[in-house]
Design a protein around this motif. Sequence first.
Motif, PDB file in Angstrom:
ATOM      1  N   VAL A  25      11.536  -8.148   1.358  1.00 45.54           N
ATOM      2  CA  VAL A  25      10.995  -6.945   0.742  1.00 45.54           C
ATOM      3  C   VAL A  25      10.202  -7.327  -0.510  1.00 45.54           C
ATOM      4  N   ASN A  26      10.865  -7.990  -1.446  1.00 46.95           N
ATOM      5  CA  ASN A  26      10.200  -8.518  -2.621  1.00 46.95           C
ATOM      6  C   ASN A  26      10.214 -10.038  -2.578  1.00 46.95           C
ATOM      7  N   TRP A  27       9.299 -10.657  -3.318  1.00 51.43           N
ATOM      8  CA  TRP A  27       9.193 -12.117  -3.378  1.00 51.43           C
ATOM      9  C   TRP A  27      10.534 -12.751  -3.740  1.00 51.43           C
ATOM     10  N   GLN A  28      11.221 -12.191  -4.747  1.00 52.00           N
ATOM     11  CA  GLN A  28      12.488 -12.760  -5.183  1.00 52.00           C
ATOM     12  C   GLN A  28      13.687 -12.191  -4.428  1.00 52.00           C
ATOM     13  N   GLY A  29      13.452 -11.282  -3.509  1.00 50.09           N
ATOM     14  CA  GLY A  29      14.538 -10.734  -2.717  1.00 50.09           C
ATOM     15  C   GLY A  29      14.771  -9.261  -2.976  1.00 50.09           C
ATOM     16  N   VAL A  33       8.222 -10.170   9.377  1.00 48.71           N
ATOM     17  CA  VAL A  33       7.238  -9.612   8.451  1.00 48.71           C
ATOM     18  C   VAL A  33       8.014  -9.067   7.259  1.00 48.71           C
ATOM     19  N   ASN A  34       8.440  -9.980   6.400  1.00 50.08           N
ATOM     20  CA  ASN A  34       9.520  -9.711   5.456  1.00 50.08           C
ATOM     21  C   ASN A  34       9.170  -8.787   4.295  1.00 50.08           C
ATOM     22  N   ASN A  35       7.887  -8.469   4.089  1.00 46.69           N
ATOM     23  CA  ASN A  35       7.530  -7.572   2.992  1.00 46.69           C
ATOM     24  C   ASN A  35       7.385  -6.119   3.418  1.00 46.69           C
ATOM     25  N   VAL A  36       7.562  -5.848   4.686  1.00 46.54           N
ATOM     26  CA  VAL A  36       7.290  -4.507   5.213  1.00 46.54           C
ATOM     27  C   VAL A  36       8.601  -3.769   5.488  1.00 46.54           C
ATOM     28  N   PRO A  37       8.860  -2.656   4.811  1.00 44.52           N
ATOM     29  CA  PRO A  37      10.062  -1.881   5.100  1.00 44.52           C
ATOM     30  C   PRO A  37      10.140  -1.513   6.575  1.00 44.52           C
ATOM     31  N   GLY A  38      11.324  -1.671   7.128  1.00 37.63           N
ATOM     32  CA  GLY A  38      11.550  -1.363   8.532  1.00 37.63           C
ATOM     33  C   GLY A  38      11.437  -2.548   9.454  1.00 37.63           C
ATOM     34  N   ALA A  39      10.898  -3.668   8.958  1.00 38.41           N
ATOM     35  CA  ALA A  39      10.767  -4.850   9.802  1.00 38.41           C
ATOM     36  C   ALA A  39      12.104  -5.548   9.957  1.00 38.41           C
ATOM     37  N   THR A  40      12.326  -6.126  11.128  1.00 30.65           N
ATOM     38  CA  THR A  40      13.520  -6.945  11.358  1.00 30.65           C
ATOM     39  C   THR A  40      13.310  -8.303  10.714  1.00 30.65           C
ATOM     40  N   LEU A  41      14.311  -8.768   9.960  1.00 30.12           N
ATOM     41  CA  LEU A  41      14.229 -10.057   9.289  1.00 30.12           C
ATOM     42  C   LEU A  41      15.133 -11.059   9.990  1.00 30.12           C
ATOM     43  N   TYR A  42      14.569 -12.191  10.333  1.00 26.21           N
ATOM     44  CA  TYR A  42      15.271 -13.228  11.077  1.00 26.21           C
ATOM     45  C   TYR A  42      15.903 -14.236  10.115  1.00 26.21           C
ATOM     46  N   PRO A  43      16.736 -15.131  10.605  1.00 29.51           N
ATOM     47  CA  PRO A  43      17.291 -16.157   9.713  1.00 29.51           C
ATOM     48  C   PRO A  43      16.179 -16.981   9.073  1.00 29.51           C
ATOM     49  N   HIS A  44      16.416 -17.404   7.835  1.00 29.43           N
ATOM     50  CA  HIS A  44      15.478 -18.315   7.195  1.00 29.43           C
ATOM     51  C   HIS A  44      15.480 -19.656   7.928  1.00 29.43           C
ATOM     52  N   ASN A  45      14.443 -20.463   7.653  1.00 28.38           N
ATOM     53  CA  ASN A  45      14.224 -21.698   8.402  1.00 28.38           C
ATOM     54  C   ASN A  45      15.410 -22.645   8.400  1.00 28.38           C
ATOM     55  N   LEU A  46      16.141 -22.737   7.286  1.00 27.65           N
ATOM     56  CA  LEU A  46      17.246 -23.687   7.235  1.00 27.65           C
ATOM     57  C   LEU A  46      18.269 -23.387   8.323  1.00 27.65           C
ATOM     58  N   PRO A  79       0.852  -1.192   0.000  1.00 27.74           N
ATOM     59  CA  PRO A  79       0.000   0.000   0.000  1.00 27.74           C
ATOM     60  C   PRO A  79       0.888   1.243   0.000  1.00 27.74           C
ATOM     61  N   GLN A  80       0.276   2.382  -0.044  1.00 30.47           N
ATOM     62  CA  GLN A  80       1.020   3.631   0.101  1.00 30.47           C
ATOM     63  C   GLN A  80       0.400   4.435   1.235  1.00 30.47           C
ATOM     64  N   PRO A  81       1.191   4.937   2.165  1.00 30.83           N
ATOM     65  CA  PRO A  81       2.647   4.789   2.230  1.00 30.83           C
ATOM     66  C   PRO A  81       3.058   3.372   2.648  1.00 30.83           C
ATOM     67  N   ASN A  82       4.180   2.929   2.121  1.00 26.20           N
ATOM     68  CA  ASN A  82       4.668   1.575   2.389  1.00 26.20           C
ATOM     69  C   ASN A  82       5.489   1.590   3.679  1.00 26.20           C
ATOM     70  N   THR A  83       4.768   1.707   4.779  1.00 30.82           N
ATOM     71  CA  THR A  83       5.350   1.751   6.118  1.00 30.82           C
ATOM     72  C   THR A  83       4.501   0.866   7.020  1.00 30.82           C
ATOM     73  N   PRO A  84       4.993   0.502   8.178  1.00 31.96           N
ATOM     74  CA  PRO A  84       4.134  -0.248   9.101  1.00 31.96           C
ATOM     75  C   PRO A  84       2.818   0.457   9.388  1.00 31.96           C
ATOM     76  N   ARG A  85       2.864   1.777   9.577  1.00 27.74           N
ATOM     77  CA  ARG A  85       1.638   2.527   9.809  1.00 27.74           C
ATOM     78  C   ARG A  85       0.728   2.481   8.583  1.00 27.74           C
ATOM     79  N   GLY A 124      11.664  -0.711  -4.086  1.00 29.05           N
ATOM     80  CA  GLY A 124      13.103  -0.490  -4.143  1.00 29.05           C
ATOM     81  C   GLY A 124      13.792  -0.350  -2.804  1.00 29.05           C
ATOM     82  N   TYR A 125      13.070  -0.497  -1.732  1.00 30.98           N
ATOM     83  CA  TYR A 125      13.638  -0.320  -0.393  1.00 30.98           C
ATOM     84  C   TYR A 125      14.732  -1.352  -0.116  1.00 30.98           C
TER      85      TYR A 125
END
Length: 739
Positions: A445-449, A139-152, A100-106, A456-457
């Motif tokens: 951020v994006n499906w493919q990374g 919450v990997n698609n949301v700018p500003g979110a902390t991203l954790y290690p992938h499951n592997l 959505p716009q704005p692309n922020t958690p809020r 573009g974030y």
Amino acid sequence: MKFIHKKTGVRVALTLSIALLLSASATAQTVPRLPQAEAEARAHAVLEKMTLEEKIGQVSMAHFFRFLEGGKSGPIAANAGDIFAQLLPGATLNGGGDAPQPNTPRGWADALRRLEMLGRQNLPGGVPAVFGTDAVHGVNNVPGATLYPHNLGLGAAFDPALTQELARATAADMRDMNMDWDFSPVADLGRDPRWGRFYETFGESPWLVADQITASVTGLQSGGVAATLKHFVGYGSPGLGRDRANAEISLRALHELYLPPFKAGIRAGAMSVMANSGSVNGVPVHASQKILTDLLRGELGFKGLVVSDWNDIDRLVNTFKTHADLVKATAASINAGIDLYMVPNDVEKYGAALKEAVTGGLVSQQRLDEAALRMLTFKAQLGLMDARPAGSGVITEGRALAKRAAAATLTLLENDGTLPIKTGRVLVTGPAMDSAAIQLGGWSVNWQGVGKGNVGYVPKVSTLATALKASAPAGVTVSALPDGKREALLRAAKTADTIVVALGEAPAAESQANNPKLALPAEQVQLLRDLMATDKPVVLVLMAGRPILQPEDLQNRLPVFVMAYLPGSEGGAALADALYGRAGFPGRLPFTWPGSLGEVGLTADRPPEGAGDAPLPLYPLGFGLDYTAYRTSDGQAVKTADGVKVTVTVTNTGEKAGTATLIVNASLPPAGNLEAVKRPVGVVRAELKKGEARALSLDIPAERLEAFTGDAFGAVQGKVLPGQYTFGIGDELVRLSLP
């Protein structure tokens, strides 16, 4: 407040106050789940007043772009309510990288709250569409979110409590943004590392993965978010390691290997299951009643919602070519057991096909009602039929948790004494030394990374080069040079005391992430070869979602080899602590690392070969070094009411504290069928101080010791056979006879 449903004119009373709808709570609040019976009763009350068109809409899922201005990233469209009244969707989703716009958690919180309100105004019974998303490592698609290690990587940590904590943190962030449904966790096994979704799995071993699935489901749903077990079943063993390909699975392999993680997730209360996008034994799973109804609901007792994967009913016609048209494919899929179709971009076409299938007698009204009831029950359990507080739009700053998680995954495969780095000049280089894209992997951020979609974030991450510089101990100086400046890099290497080279796979997801050669790009291999030729100590740090094969001239010559997996936002800081010796390497391989392409498919539970020999991997399941060592002693095994309890004393014999992680393997008595020489059935794990000894125990449920016996094409039956069982824990072998 009262709303008029536009299509039916039914007046729906809702106990929603203006203040509650439009204001956000200070923090996300977990919505209590209704008991199944109460939720189903409330769903029945809505269902009995619905028209055929409303029921068809209820079992459809629309992309939330349909409700944004211009049908693309932007604010909520002025006519979004009319679109709801037209499509009548039971669910909406975000496909990964859409915003959505704005692309922020809020911005996310406000957009999804607005869609919820519009759904209440325009959908049957005032029940809004549920929103689903792939929050697979934060919450990997949301700018500003902390991203954790992938499951592997989490599989390498062998710490279900950590997995549960991360899932709970993800759920909290989702609820803060008014998200209710996570398409996670992946309960598939990682048995073929060529497969593009290998890094989304927790590893190769059924019962070790089952423990992680239990933790993930518990964490998400205790945080008020519905979990989704995916992809039922056999998706992780496609032919040739290609995504969405056919899997050939025997009944025995199905029960012994592929079902345990799903059983565990269902027992943990998973509210939804997503179907396998591929096929099993030549039958597309989306059209298999044997898999989706007889097996999933009959044998495993699942009572929740079954959702399709992306456009997979269309795929029956256009890709698999198993059905002549969409009407026949729709009928086959619904009758097989799909309740909700993820048809985000062409809802109208699917709705027309389903209506024709129902009116033409290909799908019974009873089956449609059953699917719609499950969808409504699912939403009732999530609290969507009632007033509830809005999410705050403020997500948690999870950097400390992300660093702790990344540190738990790191796996040391080789060390000639170069580590830890204590003094001297360190040169760091390689494409992964400062790349957020490589460090985070796909679904970021994006499906493919990062950098591969319409957003573009670039996330702020702690990268290896920056962390090594910022936290260098006294006596260590660090310089970093990009690998593209090869001549300057090799000149600098001559004056370095230690070279740290960070290599990795470019981010990708699903079929785009298939890696049939298990290889890095040729230029990365040449960089490693050039640096090895300097005769300086080289520390290879690999950021990848699978085992990577090195050329034979390099494979056995690496002085130091660190597997970092895809470590997330704080991977660089965690790596710096480990390389400098401030922390150890607690990670252990959650998969078998082949030495060549010919060894792909080699797993720890492989049965004996007919020739009597057993191929040896480059590194076995559970392998990993550390700055200390451990000794096992006093192994014991006793029968319990529910299975077997094994106990072993583990002593830290080294000079540093560390984390002892030991896989417990079981060898079964002869059963007339091939059995694994070692069947992993659990893990004992503890942090031990220098010189500390501790008795560690594991309760092994009887089902983990079942043999599935039966002839080649016959039915199989799982049972614990009488005879002698041997349990291996470290160097200890303990035998126990079971009646």
